[in-house]
Design a protein around this motif. Structure first.
Motif, PDB file in Angstrom:
ATOM      1  N   GLU A  55     -21.269   0.084  37.303  1.00  0.00           N
ATOM      2  CA  GLU A  55     -20.225   0.427  36.338  1.00  0.00           C
ATOM      3  C   GLU A  55     -18.853   0.269  36.977  1.00  0.00           C
ATOM      4  OE1 GLU A  55     -21.270   4.365  35.099  1.00  0.00           O
ATOM      5  OE2 GLU A  55     -22.998   3.661  33.950  1.00  0.00           O
ATOM      6  N   ALA A  56     -18.813   0.395  38.298  1.00  0.00           N
ATOM      7  CA  ALA A  56     -17.583   0.179  39.070  1.00  0.00           C
ATOM      8  C   ALA A  56     -17.846  -0.996  40.006  1.00  0.00           C
ATOM      9  CB  ALA A  56     -17.239   1.432  39.888  1.00  0.00           C
ATOM     10  N   THR A  60     -15.574  -0.209  45.334  1.00  0.00           N
ATOM     11  CA  THR A  60     -15.149   1.128  44.919  1.00  0.00           C
ATOM     12  C   THR A  60     -16.267   2.124  45.179  1.00  0.00           C
ATOM     13  OG1 THR A  60     -13.724   0.200  43.214  1.00  0.00           O
ATOM     14  CG2 THR A  60     -14.340   2.514  42.968  1.00  0.00           C
ATOM     15  N   TRP A  61     -17.480   1.760  44.803  1.00  0.00           N
ATOM     16  CA  TRP A  61     -18.647   2.606  45.047  1.00  0.00           C
ATOM     17  C   TRP A  61     -18.844   2.800  46.545  1.00  0.00           C
ATOM     18  CZ3 TRP A  61     -23.338   1.086  47.375  1.00  0.00           C
ATOM     19  CH2 TRP A  61     -24.360   2.026  47.306  1.00  0.00           C
ATOM     20  N   MET A  62     -18.674   1.727  47.318  1.00  0.00           N
ATOM     21  CA  MET A  62     -18.854   1.778  48.766  1.00  0.00           C
ATOM     22  C   MET A  62     -17.835   2.723  49.405  1.00  0.00           C
ATOM     23  SD  MET A  62     -18.859  -1.430  51.362  1.00  0.00           S
ATOM     24  CE  MET A  62     -20.078  -1.493  52.638  1.00  0.00           C
ATOM     25  N   TYR A  63     -16.571   2.636  48.976  1.00  0.00           N
ATOM     26  CA  TYR A  63     -15.539   3.559  49.468  1.00  0.00           C
ATOM     27  C   TYR A  63     -15.960   5.002  49.214  1.00  0.00           C
ATOM     28  CZ  TYR A  63     -11.686   0.280  50.427  1.00  0.00           C
ATOM     29  OH  TYR A  63     -10.875  -0.686  50.962  1.00  0.00           O
ATOM     30  N   ARG A  64     -16.429   5.256  48.019  1.00  0.00           N
ATOM     31  CA  ARG A  64     -16.781   6.626  47.647  1.00  0.00           C
ATOM     32  C   ARG A  64     -17.903   7.176  48.532  1.00  0.00           C
ATOM     33  NH1 ARG A  64     -16.575   8.680  41.717  1.00  0.00           N
ATOM     34  NH2 ARG A  64     -16.347  10.847  42.222  1.00  0.00           N
ATOM     35  N   VAL A  65     -18.960   6.389  48.702  1.00  0.00           N
ATOM     36  CA  VAL A  65     -20.080   6.825  49.534  1.00  0.00           C
ATOM     37  C   VAL A  65     -19.631   6.972  50.986  1.00  0.00           C
ATOM     38  CG1 VAL A  65     -22.361   6.179  50.433  1.00  0.00           C
ATOM     39  CG2 VAL A  65     -21.841   5.834  48.009  1.00  0.00           C
ATOM     40  N   ALA A  66     -18.872   5.998  51.483  1.00  0.00           N
ATOM     41  CA  ALA A  66     -18.421   6.020  52.879  1.00  0.00           C
ATOM     42  C   ALA A  66     -17.525   7.227  53.149  1.00  0.00           C
ATOM     43  CB  ALA A  66     -17.699   4.723  53.227  1.00  0.00           C
ATOM     44  N   LEU A  67     -16.570   7.464  52.275  1.00  0.00           N
ATOM     45  CA  LEU A  67     -15.653   8.591  52.470  1.00  0.00           C
ATOM     46  C   LEU A  67     -16.374   9.927  52.356  1.00  0.00           C
ATOM     47  CD1 LEU A  67     -12.526   7.200  50.630  1.00  0.00           C
ATOM     48  CD2 LEU A  67     -12.684   7.744  53.061  1.00  0.00           C
ATOM     49  N   ASN A  68     -17.258  10.057  51.378  1.00  0.00           N
ATOM     50  CA  ASN A  68     -18.007  11.308  51.240  1.00  0.00           C
ATOM     51  C   ASN A  68     -18.889  11.556  52.463  1.00  0.00           C
ATOM     52  OD1 ASN A  68     -16.923  12.035  48.773  1.00  0.00           O
ATOM     53  ND2 ASN A  68     -18.541  11.041  47.595  1.00  0.00           N
ATOM     54  N   THR A  69     -19.524  10.521  52.969  1.00  0.00           N
ATOM     55  CA  THR A  69     -20.361  10.651  54.161  1.00  0.00           C
ATOM     56  C   THR A  69     -19.509  11.020  55.366  1.00  0.00           C
ATOM     57  OG1 THR A  69     -21.917   9.018  53.277  1.00  0.00           O
ATOM     58  CG2 THR A  69     -22.041   9.482  55.642  1.00  0.00           C
ATOM     59  N   GLY A 134      -5.561   3.949  39.819  1.00  0.00           N
ATOM     60  CA  GLY A 134      -6.767   4.053  39.007  1.00  0.00           C
ATOM     61  C   GLY A 134      -8.025   3.987  39.855  1.00  0.00           C
ATOM     62  N   GLU A 135      -8.039   3.045  40.794  1.00  0.00           N
ATOM     63  CA  GLU A 135      -9.208   2.904  41.668  1.00  0.00           C
ATOM     64  C   GLU A 135      -9.301   4.064  42.652  1.00  0.00           C
ATOM     65  OE1 GLU A 135     -11.477  -0.449  44.390  1.00  0.00           O
ATOM     66  OE2 GLU A 135      -9.642  -0.995  43.328  1.00  0.00           O
ATOM     67  N   ILE A 136      -8.157   4.533  43.140  1.00  0.00           N
ATOM     68  CA  ILE A 136      -8.143   5.693  44.033  1.00  0.00           C
ATOM     69  C   ILE A 136      -8.723   6.905  43.301  1.00  0.00           C
ATOM     70  CG2 ILE A 136      -6.653   7.358  45.223  1.00  0.00           C
ATOM     71  CD1 ILE A 136      -4.775   4.985  45.887  1.00  0.00           C
ATOM     72  N   ALA A 137      -8.249   7.113  42.080  1.00  0.00           N
ATOM     73  CA  ALA A 137      -8.722   8.250  41.287  1.00  0.00           C
ATOM     74  C   ALA A 137     -10.228   8.156  41.049  1.00  0.00           C
ATOM     75  CB  ALA A 137      -7.962   8.306  39.962  1.00  0.00           C
ATOM     76  N   SER A 138     -10.686   6.968  40.690  1.00  0.00           N
ATOM     77  CA  SER A 138     -12.112   6.755  40.434  1.00  0.00           C
ATOM     78  C   SER A 138     -12.942   6.999  41.689  1.00  0.00           C
ATOM     79  CB  SER A 138     -12.332   5.328  39.934  1.00  0.00           C
ATOM     80  OG  SER A 138     -13.689   5.037  39.839  1.00  0.00           O
ATOM     81  N   THR A 139     -12.466   6.508  42.821  1.00  0.00           N
ATOM     82  CA  THR A 139     -13.199   6.657  44.080  1.00  0.00           C
ATOM     83  C   THR A 139     -13.297   8.112  44.508  1.00  0.00           C
ATOM     84  OG1 THR A 139     -12.487   4.459  44.804  1.00  0.00           O
ATOM     85  CG2 THR A 139     -13.265   5.954  46.506  1.00  0.00           C
ATOM     86  N   LEU A 140     -12.197   8.855  44.357  1.00  0.00           N
ATOM     87  CA  LEU A 140     -12.168  10.245  44.808  1.00  0.00           C
ATOM     88  C   LEU A 140     -12.600  11.253  43.747  1.00  0.00           C
ATOM     89  CD1 LEU A 140      -8.864  10.207  46.899  1.00  0.00           C
ATOM     90  CD2 LEU A 140     -11.220   9.967  47.696  1.00  0.00           C
ATOM     91  N   ILE A 142     -10.875  12.139  40.964  1.00  0.00           N
ATOM     92  CA  ILE A 142      -9.739  12.925  40.474  1.00  0.00           C
ATOM     93  C   ILE A 142      -9.020  12.114  39.409  1.00  0.00           C
ATOM     94  CG2 ILE A 142      -9.454  14.219  42.628  1.00  0.00           C
ATOM     95  CD1 ILE A 142      -7.173  12.349  43.406  1.00  0.00           C
ATOM     96  N   SER A 143      -8.081  12.739  38.723  1.00  0.00           N
ATOM     97  CA  SER A 143      -7.335  12.009  37.699  1.00  0.00           C
ATOM     98  C   SER A 143      -6.288  11.120  38.367  1.00  0.00           C
ATOM     99  CB  SER A 143      -6.651  12.978  36.735  1.00  0.00           C
ATOM    100  OG  SER A 143      -5.562  13.616  37.382  1.00  0.00           O
ATOM    101  N   GLU A 144      -5.858  10.108  37.642  1.00  0.00           N
ATOM    102  CA  GLU A 144      -4.847   9.195  38.168  1.00  0.00           C
ATOM    103  C   GLU A 144      -3.526   9.928  38.407  1.00  0.00           C
ATOM    104  OE1 GLU A 144      -2.829   4.927  36.961  1.00  0.00           O
ATOM    105  OE2 GLU A 144      -4.797   5.439  36.138  1.00  0.00           O
ATOM    106  N   VAL A 145      -3.175  10.835  37.509  1.00  0.00           N
ATOM    107  CA  VAL A 145      -1.950  11.620  37.673  1.00  0.00           C
ATOM    108  C   VAL A 145      -2.047  12.477  38.936  1.00  0.00           C
ATOM    109  CG1 VAL A 145      -0.563  13.479  36.658  1.00  0.00           C
ATOM    110  CG2 VAL A 145      -1.420  11.636  35.212  1.00  0.00           C
ATOM    111  N   ASN A 146      -3.201  13.105  39.131  1.00  0.00           N
ATOM    112  CA  ASN A 146      -3.412  13.922  40.325  1.00  0.00           C
ATOM    113  C   ASN A 146      -3.300  13.066  41.589  1.00  0.00           C
ATOM    114  OD1 ASN A 146      -4.073  15.963  42.094  1.00  0.00           O
ATOM    115  ND2 ASN A 146      -6.101  16.340  41.238  1.00  0.00           N
ATOM    116  N   ALA A 147      -3.836  11.854  41.547  1.00  0.00           N
ATOM    117  CA  ALA A 147      -3.749  10.951  42.703  1.00  0.00           C
ATOM    118  C   ALA A 147      -2.293  10.635  43.033  1.00  0.00           C
ATOM    119  CB  ALA A 147      -4.532   9.664  42.437  1.00  0.00           C
ATOM    120  N   ARG A 148      -1.484  10.388  42.005  1.00  0.00           N
ATOM    121  CA  ARG A 148      -0.062  10.081  42.222  1.00  0.00           C
ATOM    122  C   ARG A 148       0.688  11.285  42.816  1.00  0.00           C
ATOM    123  NH1 ARG A 148       1.656   5.377  39.751  1.00  0.00           N
ATOM    124  NH2 ARG A 148       0.174   4.467  38.293  1.00  0.00           N
ATOM    125  N   VAL A 149       0.436  12.449  42.259  1.00  0.00           N
ATOM    126  CA  VAL A 149       1.106  13.664  42.741  1.00  0.00           C
ATOM    127  C   VAL A 149       0.709  13.938  44.191  1.00  0.00           C
ATOM    128  CG1 VAL A 149       1.230  16.179  42.456  1.00  0.00           C
ATOM    129  CG2 VAL A 149       1.374  14.683  40.452  1.00  0.00           C
TER     130      VAL A 149
END
Length: 164
Positions: A55-56, A60-69, A134-140, A142-149
Motif C-alpha cells: 500500500e506504501a 517507506t515500509w523499510m524505513y518504518r521497520v528499520a527505525l522501529n527496530t 507526507g512520507e515522513i508522517a506515514s513512516t512514523l 503521525i499526522s503531516e501537520v505534527n511532522a511539520r511542527v
C-alpha cells in the motif's frame, strides 16, 4: 515462504540496503553494533515481508521497520557504556578527495542528532533523506501537520545544541 517471494525480498534489500546502513549509523557508535543492528533489521524485515501489502512504497515500509527496530534495540542497550570502534575513526580516503571542514560539520551534526529523542532522531533522519512531510508522517505514524511542527522544534533544538 516460496522462492519467488524470497528472491523478491533479497532483491529489494540489496537495492535499498543503504537505508538500513544509514539508520544503523544513526543509532550505533561502533562497527560491531552497526553490524548487529543491520542484522536485526534484516531479520525483522524478513519476518514482516510476507505481510507487506504494497500500500506504501517498499522504501517507506523499510524505513518504518528499520527505525522501529533501531529504536527498540536502542532502548534495550541504553545502559551499555558507549564505545567507539577504532576503525570507524580512520578514514581511507585519498587526501585530495577529503574535505576536513565538511567532515567536521557532518560529525557535529551527527553528534547533535544523537542527543535528540528517539522519534525526533527518526524524523530528522527522514528529513535529511529528502523525504516529504507526507512520507515522513506515514513512516512514523503521525499526522503531516505534527511532522511539520516537530521538525521546526527539532531544527531549533539542533541550533541550540550546535551553537550554544
Amino acid at each position: 515462504m516460496n522462492k519467488e517471494l524470497e528472491n523478491s525480498f533479497v532483491t529489494e534489500l540489496e537495492n535499498n540496503q543503504n537505508i538500513v546502513h544509514k539508520v544503523c549509523r544513526l543509532y550505533t557508535n561502533d562497527q560491531e553494533s552497526h553490524n548487529d543492528l543491520f542484522q536485526e533489521i534484516a531479520i525483522q524485515l524478513w519476518k514482516a515481508y510476507p505481510k507487506f501489502r504494497r500500500e506504501a512504497k517498499f522504501t517507506t515500509w523499510m524505513y518504518r521497520v528499520a527505525l522501529n527496530t533501531a529504536i527498540t534495540q536502542y532502548r534495550k542497550t541504553k545502559r551499555k557504556v558507549p564505545t567507539q570502534d577504532y576503525q570507524s575513526v580512520i578514514y581511507k580516503i585519498k587526501a585530495d578527495e577529503y574535505d576536513g571542514q565538511e567532515e567536521q560539520r557532518i560529525q557535529l551534526l551527527y553528534k547533535a542528532v544523537k542527543q535528540l529523542g528517539d522519534i525526533d532522531k527518526a524524523l530528522i533522519f527522514l528529513y535529511l533523506e529528502d523525504k516529504d512531510y507526507g512520507e515522513i508522517a506515514s513512516t512514523l505514524g503521525i499526522s503531516e501537520v505534527n511532522a511539520r511542527v516537530k521538525m521546526n522544534r527539532i531544527k531549533n533544538k539542533l541550533r541550540t545544541i550546535i551553537n550554544p
